[in-house]
Design a protein around this motif. Structure first.
Motif, mmCIF file in Angstrom:
data_model
loop_
_atom_site.group_PDB
_atom_site.id
_atom_site.type_symbol
_atom_site.label_atom_id
_atom_site.label_comp_id
_atom_site.label_asym_id
_atom_site.label_seq_id
_atom_site.Cartn_x
_atom_site.Cartn_y
_atom_site.Cartn_z
ATOM 1 N N ILE A 40 0.717 -0.899 9.054
ATOM 2 C CA ILE A 40 1.711 -1.600 8.899
ATOM 3 C C ILE A 40 0.999 -3.087 8.986
ATOM 4 O O ILE A 40 1.348 -3.902 8.238
ATOM 5 C CB ILE A 40 2.652 -1.730 10.234
ATOM 6 C CG1 ILE A 40 3.425 -0.315 10.237
ATOM 7 C CG2 ILE A 40 3.518 -2.796 10.267
ATOM 8 C CD1 ILE A 40 4.196 -0.196 11.502
ATOM 9 N N LEU A 41 0.071 -3.437 9.678
ATOM 10 C CA LEU A 41 -0.541 -4.758 9.629
ATOM 11 C C LEU A 41 -1.408 -5.027 8.588
ATOM 12 O O LEU A 41 -1.201 -5.948 7.848
ATOM 13 C CB LEU A 41 -1.569 -4.733 10.854
ATOM 14 C CG LEU A 41 -0.995 -4.883 12.438
ATOM 15 C CD1 LEU A 41 -2.102 -4.362 13.358
ATOM 16 C CD2 LEU A 41 -0.370 -6.226 12.458
ATOM 17 N N LYS A 42 -1.966 -3.965 7.759
ATOM 18 C CA LYS A 42 -2.770 -3.775 6.429
ATOM 19 C C LYS A 42 -1.631 -4.166 5.429
ATOM 20 O O LYS A 42 -1.891 -5.081 4.584
ATOM 21 C CB LYS A 42 -3.431 -2.492 6.446
ATOM 22 C CG LYS A 42 -4.438 -2.914 5.163
ATOM 23 C CD LYS A 42 -5.387 -3.463 5.438
ATOM 24 C CE LYS A 42 -6.653 -3.179 4.460
ATOM 25 N NZ LYS A 42 -7.872 -4.395 4.591
ATOM 26 N N GLU A 43 -0.617 -3.494 5.658
ATOM 27 C CA GLU A 43 0.581 -3.620 4.351
ATOM 28 C C GLU A 43 1.178 -5.360 4.528
ATOM 29 O O GLU A 43 1.708 -5.639 3.653
ATOM 30 C CB GLU A 43 1.643 -2.580 4.663
ATOM 31 C CG GLU A 43 1.349 -1.335 4.281
ATOM 32 C CD GLU A 43 2.451 -0.249 4.903
ATOM 33 O OE1 GLU A 43 3.590 -0.828 5.371
ATOM 34 O OE2 GLU A 43 2.158 0.840 4.500
ATOM 35 N N ASN A 44 1.073 -5.764 5.667
ATOM 36 C CA ASN A 44 1.543 -7.137 5.866
ATOM 37 C C ASN A 44 0.253 -8.154 5.756
ATOM 38 O O ASN A 44 0.582 -9.351 6.112
ATOM 39 C CB ASN A 44 2.181 -7.302 7.170
ATOM 40 C CG ASN A 44 3.720 -6.851 7.160
ATOM 41 O OD1 ASN A 44 4.700 -7.337 6.869
ATOM 42 N ND2 ASN A 44 3.972 -5.454 7.447
ATOM 43 N N ALA A 45 -0.660 -7.715 5.073
ATOM 44 C CA ALA A 45 -1.714 -8.679 4.492
ATOM 45 C C ALA A 45 -2.452 -9.346 5.951
ATOM 46 O O ALA A 45 -3.103 -10.501 5.773
ATOM 47 C CB ALA A 45 -1.415 -9.648 3.597
ATOM 48 N N PHE A 46 -2.609 -8.644 7.178
ATOM 49 C CA PHE A 46 -3.392 -9.198 8.019
ATOM 50 C C PHE A 46 -4.810 -8.840 7.786
ATOM 51 O O PHE A 46 -5.019 -7.961 7.327
ATOM 52 C CB PHE A 46 -2.970 -8.634 9.527
ATOM 53 C CG PHE A 46 -1.743 -9.387 9.827
ATOM 54 C CD1 PHE A 46 -1.629 -10.554 10.591
ATOM 55 C CD2 PHE A 46 -0.590 -8.852 9.372
ATOM 56 C CE1 PHE A 46 -0.511 -11.324 10.849
ATOM 57 C CE2 PHE A 46 0.829 -9.439 9.956
ATOM 58 C CZ PHE A 46 0.610 -10.603 10.492
ATOM 59 N N ALA A 47 -5.703 -9.653 8.549
ATOM 60 C CA ALA A 47 -7.228 -9.488 8.450
ATOM 61 C C ALA A 47 -7.825 -8.327 8.970
ATOM 62 O O ALA A 47 -7.038 -7.799 9.877
ATOM 63 C CB ALA A 47 -7.811 -10.799 9.006
ATOM 64 N N ASP A 48 -8.980 -7.749 8.635
ATOM 65 C CA ASP A 48 -9.416 -6.588 9.065
ATOM 66 C C ASP A 48 -9.639 -6.793 10.540
ATOM 67 O O ASP A 48 -9.586 -5.606 11.100
ATOM 68 C CB ASP A 48 -10.854 -6.245 8.364
ATOM 69 C CG ASP A 48 -10.579 -6.041 6.813
ATOM 70 O OD1 ASP A 48 -9.463 -5.564 6.696
ATOM 71 O OD2 ASP A 48 -11.595 -6.125 6.113
ATOM 72 N N GLY A 54 -5.178 -3.341 15.791
ATOM 73 C CA GLY A 54 -3.853 -2.422 15.975
ATOM 74 C C GLY A 54 -4.464 -0.964 16.148
ATOM 75 O O GLY A 54 -3.599 -0.099 16.595
ATOM 76 N N LEU A 55 -5.532 -0.574 15.617
ATOM 77 C CA LEU A 55 -5.999 0.900 15.884
ATOM 78 C C LEU A 55 -6.580 0.932 17.426
ATOM 79 O O LEU A 55 -6.139 1.824 17.559
ATOM 80 C CB LEU A 55 -7.345 0.798 15.070
ATOM 81 C CG LEU A 55 -6.866 1.072 13.560
ATOM 82 C CD1 LEU A 55 -8.357 1.024 12.734
ATOM 83 C CD2 LEU A 55 -6.544 2.713 13.318
ATOM 84 N N MET A 172 7.528 -6.371 7.775
ATOM 85 C CA MET A 172 7.524 -5.607 9.089
ATOM 86 C C MET A 172 8.556 -6.103 9.991
ATOM 87 O O MET A 172 9.168 -5.391 10.841
ATOM 88 C CB MET A 172 6.029 -5.333 10.032
ATOM 89 C CG MET A 172 5.628 -6.651 10.514
ATOM 90 S SD MET A 172 4.096 -6.276 11.303
ATOM 91 C CE MET A 172 3.461 -7.826 11.962
ATOM 92 N N TYR A 173 8.738 -7.313 10.250
ATOM 93 C CA TYR A 173 9.833 -7.794 11.004
ATOM 94 C C TYR A 173 11.247 -7.293 10.681
ATOM 95 O O TYR A 173 12.207 -6.975 11.507
ATOM 96 C CB TYR A 173 9.715 -9.281 11.205
ATOM 97 C CG TYR A 173 10.667 -9.654 12.252
ATOM 98 C CD1 TYR A 173 10.741 -9.530 13.648
ATOM 99 C CD2 TYR A 173 11.849 -10.799 11.823
ATOM 100 C CE1 TYR A 173 11.898 -9.800 14.548
ATOM 101 C CE2 TYR A 173 12.762 -10.976 12.820
ATOM 102 C CZ TYR A 173 12.688 -10.876 13.878
ATOM 103 O OH TYR A 173 13.811 -11.179 15.005
ATOM 104 N N ALA A 174 11.622 -7.546 9.278
ATOM 105 C CA ALA A 174 12.687 -7.171 8.635
ATOM 106 C C ALA A 174 13.050 -5.796 9.052
ATOM 107 O O ALA A 174 14.107 -5.160 9.313
ATOM 108 C CB ALA A 174 12.644 -7.435 7.161
ATOM 109 N N GLU A 175 11.816 -4.819 8.699
ATOM 110 C CA GLU A 175 12.019 -3.391 8.911
ATOM 111 C C GLU A 175 12.175 -3.196 10.216
ATOM 112 O O GLU A 175 13.175 -2.369 10.706
ATOM 113 C CB GLU A 175 10.770 -2.350 8.443
ATOM 114 C CG GLU A 175 11.009 -1.245 8.473
ATOM 115 C CD GLU A 175 9.928 -0.187 8.166
ATOM 116 O OE1 GLU A 175 10.169 0.865 8.406
ATOM 117 O OE2 GLU A 175 8.915 -0.790 7.570
#
Length: 185
Positions: A40-48, A54-55, A172-175
């Protein structure tokens, strides 16, 4: 999918720490949840670094991994992100569900930085997706598996939506808003 060394290391570390654990009320290996949070974080373009956090976000709450372990393996930055994504750890087992959830809502609403809200949103979206899937699969007695009844779960998730509204505009917030509405319709 994740070619980055930091993310790959975090995946392996989380998988080892959660080995043998399953999600509440089911047979699904627990590691599916942190992997979904990272996706989810990767899909929302957050840094590695955020994806790696998140993991690792549930390690301090749910495994034998300690703060020093995380700090040694991943550095202070990721440790701080994981701490911010965790419930207040000291005395956690002695606090009631209501008190813990009120503290989470207050923290997210009044104190959390944007990036900490993003990790929390990914975590809560993954949880909400899981609830919706399980609820659709077995609606009878579903809410019995939780520490609090459906009415309190509804209050908690609706409060989370409100406390994370700074994330408006993120997919992710909309979902998350949609899934929470669907669960408690």
């Amino acid at each position: 999918m994740f070619a980055n060394k930091l993310i790959a290391r975090a995946m392996e570390y989380a998988a080892q720490a959660h080995q043998g654990d399953t999600r509440k009320g089911g047979e699904v290996p627990y590691i599916v949840h942190p992997f979904e949070v990272a996706m989810i974080l990767k899909e929302n373009a957050f840094a590695d670094q955020i994806v790696a956090a998140g993991l690792l976000h549930d390690l301090l709450e749910d495994t034998e991994v300690g703060r020093e372990d995380l700090k040694r393996e991943f550095g202070v930055g990721i440790l701080e992100l994981v701490l911010a994504a965790s419930e207040k750890l000291e005395g956690r087992d002695e606090r009631s569900w209501d008190k813990r959830k009120n503290q989470t809502i207050k923290y997210l609403k009044e104190e959390a930085a944007f990036i900490n809200k993003a990790v929390a949103c990914a975590d809560k979206l993954s949880n909400a997706r899981s609830i919706l899937r399980d609820l659709e699969a077995e609606p009878e007695d579903f809410w019995q598996r939780f520490s609090a009844p459906k009415s309190k779960q509804k209050w908690y998730y609706q409060s989370l939506v409100e406390s994370l509204k700074e994330l408006e505009g993120l997919k992710m917030y909309a979902e998350f808003k949609e899934v929470v509405a669907e669960i408690f319709k």
